[in-house]
Design an enzyme around this catalytic site. Structure first.
Site, PDB file in Angstrom:
ATOM      1  N   SER A 132       0.862  -1.202   0.000  1.00 34.45           N
ATOM      2  CA  SER A 132       0.000   0.000   0.000  1.00 34.45           C
ATOM      3  C   SER A 132       0.891   1.241   0.000  1.00 34.45           C
ATOM      4  O   SER A 132       2.073   1.161   0.382  1.00 34.45           O
ATOM      5  CB  SER A 132      -0.832  -0.030   1.291  1.00 34.45           C
ATOM      6  OG  SER A 132      -1.387   1.229   1.557  1.00 34.45           O
ATOM      7  N   TYR A 145      -0.832  -1.339  10.673  1.00 35.05           N
ATOM      8  CA  TYR A 145      -1.086  -1.675   9.264  1.00 35.05           C
ATOM      9  C   TYR A 145       0.074  -1.157   8.407  1.00 35.05           C
ATOM     10  O   TYR A 145       0.620  -1.863   7.569  1.00 35.05           O
ATOM     11  CB  TYR A 145      -2.416  -1.043   8.845  1.00 35.05           C
ATOM     12  CG  TYR A 145      -2.739  -1.120   7.374  1.00 35.05           C
ATOM     13  CD1 TYR A 145      -3.338  -2.258   6.834  1.00 35.05           C
ATOM     14  CD2 TYR A 145      -2.485  -0.048   6.509  1.00 35.05           C
ATOM     15  CE1 TYR A 145      -3.660  -2.325   5.480  1.00 35.05           C
ATOM     16  CE2 TYR A 145      -2.803  -0.103   5.166  1.00 35.05           C
ATOM     17  CZ  TYR A 145      -3.395  -1.233   4.652  1.00 35.05           C
ATOM     18  OH  TYR A 145      -3.701  -1.292   3.313  1.00 35.05           O
TER      19      TYR A 145
HETATM   20  N1  LIG Z   1      -8.889  -0.598  -0.674  1.00 36.66           N
HETATM   21  C1  LIG Z   1      -7.889   0.268  -0.622  1.00 36.66           C
HETATM   22  O1  LIG Z   1      -8.116   1.493  -0.685  1.00 36.66           O
HETATM   23  C2  LIG Z   1      -6.455  -0.228  -0.514  1.00 36.66           C
HETATM   24  C3  LIG Z   1      -5.423   0.715  -0.625  1.00 36.66           C
HETATM   25  C4  LIG Z   1      -4.116   0.281  -0.542  1.00 36.66           C
HETATM   26  C5  LIG Z   1      -3.831  -1.055  -0.361  1.00 36.66           C
HETATM   27  N2  LIG Z   1      -4.844  -1.955  -0.249  1.00 36.66           N
HETATM   28  C6  LIG Z   1      -4.473  -3.360  -0.050  1.00 36.66           C
HETATM   29  O2  LIG Z   1      -5.151  -4.156  -0.992  1.00 36.66           O
HETATM   30  C7  LIG Z   1      -5.433  -5.440  -0.437  1.00 36.66           C
HETATM   31  C8  LIG Z   1      -6.915  -5.728  -0.532  1.00 36.66           C
HETATM   32  O3  LIG Z   1      -7.596  -4.741   0.227  1.00 36.66           O
HETATM   33  P1  LIG Z   1      -9.172  -4.538   0.152  1.00 36.66           P
HETATM   34  O4  LIG Z   1      -9.421  -3.095   0.235  1.00 36.66           O
HETATM   35  O5  LIG Z   1      -9.746  -5.333  -0.948  1.00 36.66           O
HETATM   36  O6  LIG Z   1      -9.571  -5.161   1.580  1.00 36.66           O
HETATM   37  P2  LIG Z   1     -10.951  -5.768   2.067  1.00 36.66           P
HETATM   38  O7  LIG Z   1     -12.089  -5.332   1.207  1.00 36.66           O
HETATM   39  O8  LIG Z   1     -11.032  -5.502   3.534  1.00 36.66           O
HETATM   40  O9  LIG Z   1     -10.731  -7.322   1.821  1.00 36.66           O
HETATM   41  C9  LIG Z   1      -9.761  -8.019   2.551  1.00 36.66           C
HETATM   42  C10 LIG Z   1      -9.777  -9.469   2.125  1.00 36.66           C
HETATM   43  O10 LIG Z   1      -8.896 -10.185   2.992  1.00 36.66           O
HETATM   44  C11 LIG Z   1      -9.591 -11.311   3.548  1.00 36.66           C
HETATM   45  N3  LIG Z   1      -9.068 -11.619   4.871  1.00 36.66           N
HETATM   46  C12 LIG Z   1      -8.909 -10.782   5.935  1.00 36.66           C
HETATM   47  N4  LIG Z   1      -8.439 -11.459   6.993  1.00 36.66           N
HETATM   48  C13 LIG Z   1      -8.279 -12.745   6.596  1.00 36.66           C
HETATM   49  C14 LIG Z   1      -7.845 -13.933   7.245  1.00 36.66           C
HETATM   50  N5  LIG Z   1      -7.476 -13.941   8.530  1.00 36.66           N
HETATM   51  N6  LIG Z   1      -7.824 -15.086   6.536  1.00 36.66           N
HETATM   52  C15 LIG Z   1      -8.197 -15.101   5.237  1.00 36.66           C
HETATM   53  N7  LIG Z   1      -8.605 -14.024   4.568  1.00 36.66           N
HETATM   54  C16 LIG Z   1      -8.664 -12.857   5.242  1.00 36.66           C
HETATM   55  C17 LIG Z   1     -11.062 -10.852   3.585  1.00 36.66           C
HETATM   56  O11 LIG Z   1     -11.940 -11.942   3.560  1.00 36.66           O
HETATM   57  P3  LIG Z   1     -12.705 -12.561   4.818  1.00 36.66           P
HETATM   58  O12 LIG Z   1     -13.133 -11.410   5.680  1.00 36.66           O
HETATM   59  O13 LIG Z   1     -13.814 -13.316   4.190  1.00 36.66           O
HETATM   60  O14 LIG Z   1     -11.710 -13.435   5.482  1.00 36.66           O
HETATM   61  C18 LIG Z   1     -11.167 -10.102   2.258  1.00 36.66           C
HETATM   62  O15 LIG Z   1     -11.364 -11.004   1.205  1.00 36.66           O
HETATM   63  C19 LIG Z   1      -4.936  -5.388   1.014  1.00 36.66           C
HETATM   64  O16 LIG Z   1      -3.664  -5.965   1.087  1.00 36.66           O
HETATM   65  C20 LIG Z   1      -4.878  -3.901   1.306  1.00 36.66           C
HETATM   66  O17 LIG Z   1      -3.933  -3.613   2.297  1.00 36.66           O
HETATM   67  C21 LIG Z   1      -6.147  -1.570  -0.313  1.00 36.66           C
END
Ligand SMILES: NC(=O)c1ccc[n+]([C@@H]2O[C@H](COP(=O)([O-])OP(=O)(O)OC[C@H]3O[C@@H](n4cnc5c(N)ncnc54)[C@H](OP(=O)(O)O)[C@@H]3O)[C@@H](O)[C@H]2O)c1
Length: 263
Positions: A132, A145
């Protein structure tokens, strides 16, 4: 790939399936995973769901065993799953530190440790770690984080050097604010001047990075990369910039809202 049940992960899974991959979808929520897998299959792709809590590090060898018995060797590992908990640092519990480090950093390391020997033997494979912008500059009120995301960047950097000369690759991808997933869950707007990417663009950038074997990809363009490099040289400038664009205040609001919803 981990984190395939929601947010950006769904877009990555769809994009991989479109390119012909048999997508191994891992997350805790069985129902959400099964929805993603069904959608991919209905559009002619291949996907299998493995409901699993990756923070249970000791059980990850069983997960890998199940995967290899069901679908065979893993060619591409995408460590995408992550959690974040906004808070002033002094208000965290030890369990918060443990759960964020375990899910965001240690699980990806352990999955890689388990899958890398097979990739090395086959002289083929790719580990993709989703970091990120928060890994490039500390995100106030989201410091644990941020530490995990910085950890992913340096771990990938070291791993890539160890793998040089082989056909096993390592890439770190740093999205910024994205129009899906964890940030959108707060229902707040991104800070002024911050670019907000579409999740399809993030997914396509990940595929592009795999195909081109990029070491590190930043979603918000080359100028942002230069800005982050400058901020590393002059951190106080970065602190002022984050306050000026409203990022510090925004994260503080996320922390306050989180405390309020916890009661
Ligand atoms: N969205 C943004 O603005 C943004 C910006 C920068 C970076 N990122 C990065 O992009 C990636 C995806 O982010 P996102 O925004 O899509 O997040 P999100 O919507 O919160 O989704 C997170 C995913 O991780 C899974 N997860 C969480 N804990 C888990 C565990 N203990 N075991 C297995 N699965 C687990 C969740 O599924 P379950 O809850 O079903 O387990 C979900 O599928 C992350 O690495 C995040 O740091 C996101």
């Amino acid at each position: 790939m981990t984190g395939a049940s929601g947010g950006i992960g769904v877009y990555i899974a769809r994009a991989l399936a479109k390119r012909g991959a048999n997508v191994i979808c891992i997350a805790r929520s069985e129902a959400a995973l099964s929805k993603v897998v069904t959608e991919i299959k209905l559009s002619g792709g291949k996907a299998t769901s493995f409901p699993f809590d990756i923070s249970k590090l000791e059980e990850l060898p069983n997960l890998i065993e199940q995967i290899t018995q069901t679908v065979g060797g893993v060619d591409i590992l995408i460590n995408n799953a992550a959690i974040e908990k906004y808070s002033a640092f002094q208000n965290y519990y030890l369990d918060d530190i443990r759960s964020i480090l375990t899910t965001n950093l240690m699980a990806g390391m352990e999955l890689t440790r388990l899958l890398l020997p097979g990739m090395i033997v086959r002289d083929s494979g790719h580990v993709v770690n989703i970091s990120s912008g928060s890994g490039k500059k500390g995100a106030p009120y989201n410091s644990i984080y941020s530490a995990t995301k910085a950890g992913l960047i340096m771990w990938t950097d070291a791993l890539r050097q160890e793998l040089a000369g082989s056909n096993v690759r390592a890439t770190v991808v740093c999205p910024g604010y994205t129009n899906a997933g964890m940030f959108m869950a707060f229902g707040l707007s991104a800070p002024k001047m911050a670019r907000v990417s579409e999740p399809t663009d993030v997914a396509n950038a990940i595929l592009h990075a795999i195909e081109r074997n990029y070491g590190e990809v930043m979603l918000d363009g080359f100028l942002t990369k230069i800005l982050f490099a400058y901020i590393q040289l002059v951190p106080n400038f970065g602190d002022r910039l984050y306050r000026w664009i409203g990022l510090t205040k925004l994260n503080q609001t996320c922390a306050t809202n989180r405390m309020a919803t916890k009661g």
